[in-house]
Design a protein around this motif. Structure first.
Motif, PDB file in Angstrom:
ATOM      1  N   LEU A 222       0.826  -1.210   0.000  1.00 54.47           N
ATOM      2  CA  LEU A 222       0.000   0.000   0.000  1.00 54.47           C
ATOM      3  C   LEU A 222       0.858   1.257   0.000  1.00 54.47           C
ATOM      4  O   LEU A 222       0.610   2.193  -0.782  1.00 54.47           O
ATOM      5  N   ILE A 223       1.884   1.303   0.855  1.00 49.60           N
ATOM      6  CA  ILE A 223       2.747   2.484   0.928  1.00 49.60           C
ATOM      7  C   ILE A 223       3.574   2.624  -0.349  1.00 49.60           C
ATOM      8  O   ILE A 223       3.778   3.739  -0.856  1.00 49.60           O
ATOM      9  N   LEU A 229       2.029   6.465  -6.926  1.00 54.14           N
ATOM     10  CA  LEU A 229       0.918   7.318  -7.370  1.00 54.14           C
ATOM     11  C   LEU A 229       1.289   8.785  -7.254  1.00 54.14           C
ATOM     12  O   LEU A 229       1.070   9.569  -8.189  1.00 54.14           O
ATOM     13  N   ILE A 230       1.867   9.149  -6.124  1.00 52.33           N
ATOM     14  CA  ILE A 230       2.225  10.544  -5.879  1.00 52.33           C
ATOM     15  C   ILE A 230       3.409  10.964  -6.754  1.00 52.33           C
ATOM     16  O   ILE A 230       3.577  12.143  -7.074  1.00 52.33           O
ATOM     17  N   ARG A 233       3.523   7.873 -11.360  1.00 56.23           N
ATOM     18  CA  ARG A 233       3.566   6.587 -12.076  1.00 56.23           C
ATOM     19  C   ARG A 233       2.319   5.779 -11.716  1.00 56.23           C
ATOM     20  O   ARG A 233       2.388   4.747 -11.055  1.00 56.23           O
ATOM     21  N   TRP A 234       1.170   6.270 -12.187  1.00 64.26           N
ATOM     22  CA  TRP A 234      -0.103   5.715 -11.730  1.00 64.26           C
ATOM     23  C   TRP A 234      -0.345   4.291 -12.237  1.00 64.26           C
ATOM     24  O   TRP A 234      -1.020   3.508 -11.567  1.00 64.26           O
ATOM     25  N   GLN A 235       0.222   3.943 -13.397  1.00 64.56           N
ATOM     26  CA  GLN A 235       0.021   2.576 -13.896  1.00 64.56           C
ATOM     27  C   GLN A 235       0.687   1.554 -12.966  1.00 64.56           C
ATOM     28  O   GLN A 235       0.068   0.547 -12.606  1.00 64.56           O
ATOM     29  N   TRP A 236       1.938   1.811 -12.596  1.00 65.40           N
ATOM     30  CA  TRP A 236       2.620   0.903 -11.678  1.00 65.40           C
ATOM     31  C   TRP A 236       2.015   0.970 -10.282  1.00 65.40           C
ATOM     32  O   TRP A 236       1.985  -0.035  -9.557  1.00 65.40           O
ATOM     33  N   PHE A 279      -6.743   3.210 -14.079  1.00 67.83           N
ATOM     34  CA  PHE A 279      -6.262   2.818 -12.746  1.00 67.83           C
ATOM     35  C   PHE A 279      -7.139   1.715 -12.166  1.00 67.83           C
ATOM     36  O   PHE A 279      -6.644   0.683 -11.708  1.00 67.83           O
ATOM     37  N   TYR A 280      -8.448   1.937 -12.206  1.00 69.49           N
ATOM     38  CA  TYR A 280      -9.378   0.930 -11.678  1.00 69.49           C
ATOM     39  C   TYR A 280      -9.277  -0.384 -12.454  1.00 69.49           C
ATOM     40  O   TYR A 280      -9.311  -1.477 -11.866  1.00 69.49           O
ATOM     41  N   ALA A 281      -9.142  -0.287 -13.772  1.00 70.89           N
ATOM     42  CA  ALA A 281      -9.079  -1.485 -14.599  1.00 70.89           C
ATOM     43  C   ALA A 281      -7.827  -2.309 -14.291  1.00 70.89           C
ATOM     44  O   ALA A 281      -7.885  -3.550 -14.215  1.00 70.89           O
ATOM     45  N   ILE A 282      -6.702  -1.635 -14.092  1.00 71.43           N
ATOM     46  CA  ILE A 282      -5.460  -2.342 -13.780  1.00 71.43           C
ATOM     47  C   ILE A 282      -5.560  -3.020 -12.415  1.00 71.43           C
ATOM     48  O   ILE A 282      -5.188  -4.191 -12.260  1.00 71.43           O
TER      49      ILE A 282
END
Length: 463
Positions: A222-223, A229-230, A233-236, A279-282
């Motif tokens: 989670l961290i 995300l911050i 690199r939202w895909q990873w 993001f949701y789909a991944i």
């Protein structure tokens, strides 16, 4: 030599605190039974006091604190958990996979009743985990199951060898959390020292390293995901978030909260929606892929039944639910958990929707604070709140101004005393003890929400 002596003199108080704590952790790990209530509370209280003194009062080198954190965990390496039986089921599930069985399709009890126990130490594991655990289907997600398998590959065929394997995985996850937690704190322009409120907390050391609860692995992912995300690199971030969900399902509660994160930029609406849906789909896609090796019609039926037990059957260390239950007893004369358990998820979803759309969650700290509030509300209304659940709240609080999770990590030890009934043979929980626990937690929460002066946390380094 002179340098070492100078360092020892400089840090003599932290070193002394660490040495005393080591002795107490040794006693906790190897010379404590769960029913030794006075000894349990005394050891924990002193350990917590020393921890607070070490982190709050001592200006310590971060490398020294990291070394102390490792030392405390190393003490537990050869110990068998004394406050939880869950690890027996972990070893059972991992052993079943290695034998080619799907751990979600049969209860432990079914193998015992048939007399066909396909794994080594099966009877010992069965007696260790207890009838309640053995009579239900496994509800541990696939990343958890992978960890159970890896632990059973640790050299040796004894239960202790598997325990060591489980413990090494959890310790590695804790130091992964330390690494990414420090990077995230630095990125948010917050004191890096804050991470030690989690890493050195005796609650974390005892519940995760000691009692082998895999919240630590889930928190690590989670961290790491939040850091990605911050960092843009939202895909990873989505992939790693799915790993967190596939360790423990609880991070699913955070998915709606990232909505504003993808809508805060000055890009087109189409691009914002594309990123959010992506993001949701991944997350959902990777989670589904991880479950794929186990999926069948019977799996879906068994898993849904087991998850449902946490809402409509199990009761432990609850707060608002116990008040609702008491009202039900007053007016209906019986336990209405079947009804209340169906209402609670609806209330939680409504609360999450409110803070998703009507609270500002556009900066990293605002987003993490929303996660803390959402998960706290869920636990406040839940029918079952095991001590190790508080670990996620404690970790999230490191990035906020809220301290009620830190207080909860101290008073949560009272949940182990909940079955004390002086002068009686009752096996029901002592609600006076539970009330004392939640009085402290809610008292601090109310003070922080309405009376404490609000310091301003900025995200300057992020901006």
């Amino acid at each position: 030599m002179q340098l070492n002596l100078a360092l020892l003199k400089l840090y003599k108080t932290p070193v002394l605190i660490a040495l005393i704590s080591c002795v107490l952790f040794l006693v906790f790990a190897y010379d404590l039974e769960r029913t030794q209530y006075l000894k349990l509370v005394t050891l924990y209280t002193v350990l917590f006091g020393l921890f607070y003194w070490l982190v709050k009062k001592q200006n310590c080198n971060q490398k020294l604190l990291s070394a102390i954190a490792f030392l405390f965990r190393a003490i537990f390496i050869l110990s068998i958990p004394n406050l939880s039986q869950d690890f027996y089921r972990f070893i059972w599930d991992g052993s079943m996979i290695l034998k080619g069985f799907n751990p979600y399709l049969n209860t432990v009890q079914s193998f015992i009743d048939s007399g066909n126990i396909p794994i080594v130490n099966g009877q010992e594991l069965y007696h260790g985990m207890g009838l309640l655990n053995a009579s239900h289907y496994s509800n541990y997600p696939p990343i958890n199951q992978i960890c159970f398998v890896l632990a059973n590959l640790f050299p040796g065929t004894s239960i202790l060898s598997s325990v060591i394997g489980l413990r090494l995985i959890i310790i590695a996850a804790d130091f992964g959390t330390l690494y990414f937690g420090k990077k995230l704190l630095t990125k948010l322009n917050l004191p890096v020292q804050n991470i030690f409120w989690y890493v050195l907390n005796p609650f974390i050391i005892i519940e995760l390293t000691g009692n082998l609860h895999f919240e630590g692995v889930m928190i690590f992912f989670l961290i790491w995901s939040l850091y990605l995300l911050i960092s843009g690199r939202w895909q990873w971030a989505a992939v790693v978030f799915a790993l967190s969900v596939s360790t423990k399902l609880i991070p699913l509660i955070f998915l709606p909260l990232v909505f504003q994160w993808f809508f805060k930029t000055n890009t087109s609406l189409l691009l914002k929606m594309t990123k959010l849906i992506g993001f949701y789909a991944i997350v959902l896609g990777v989670t589904f892929l991880l479950f794929t090796p186990f999926i069948s019609v019977q799996f879906i039926s068994n898993y849904s039944k087991t998850v449902g037990l946490w809402f409509q059957n199990f009761e432990f260390n609850a707060s608002l639910y116990y008040l609702a239950r008491a009202i039900g007893y007053t007016f209906r004369g019986y336990n209405e958990i079947g009804i209340i358990g169906k209402i609670i998820p609806v209330i939680v979803v409504l609360f999450i929707m409110i803070i998703t759309f009507f609270r500002n969650n556009k900066t990293p700290i605002q987003l993490i604070t929303a996660m803390l509030l959402a998960l706290s509300f869920y636990y406040f209304t839940a029918t079952t709140v095991h001590p190790w659940y508080v670990a996620t709240l404690l970790m999230l609080s490191v990035f906020t101004t809220y301290k009620f999770p830190l207080v909860w990590s101290f008073v949560i030890i009272l949940s182990y005393l909940a079955y004390i009934h002086i002068g009686t043979a009752s096996k029901s929980e002592n609600l006076w003890i539970i009330s004392l626990e939640y009085l402290a937690v809610y008292g601090v929460l109310v003070w922080e929400l309405w009376f404490k002066p609000k310091p301003t946390l900025t995200d300057q380094s992020y901006k």
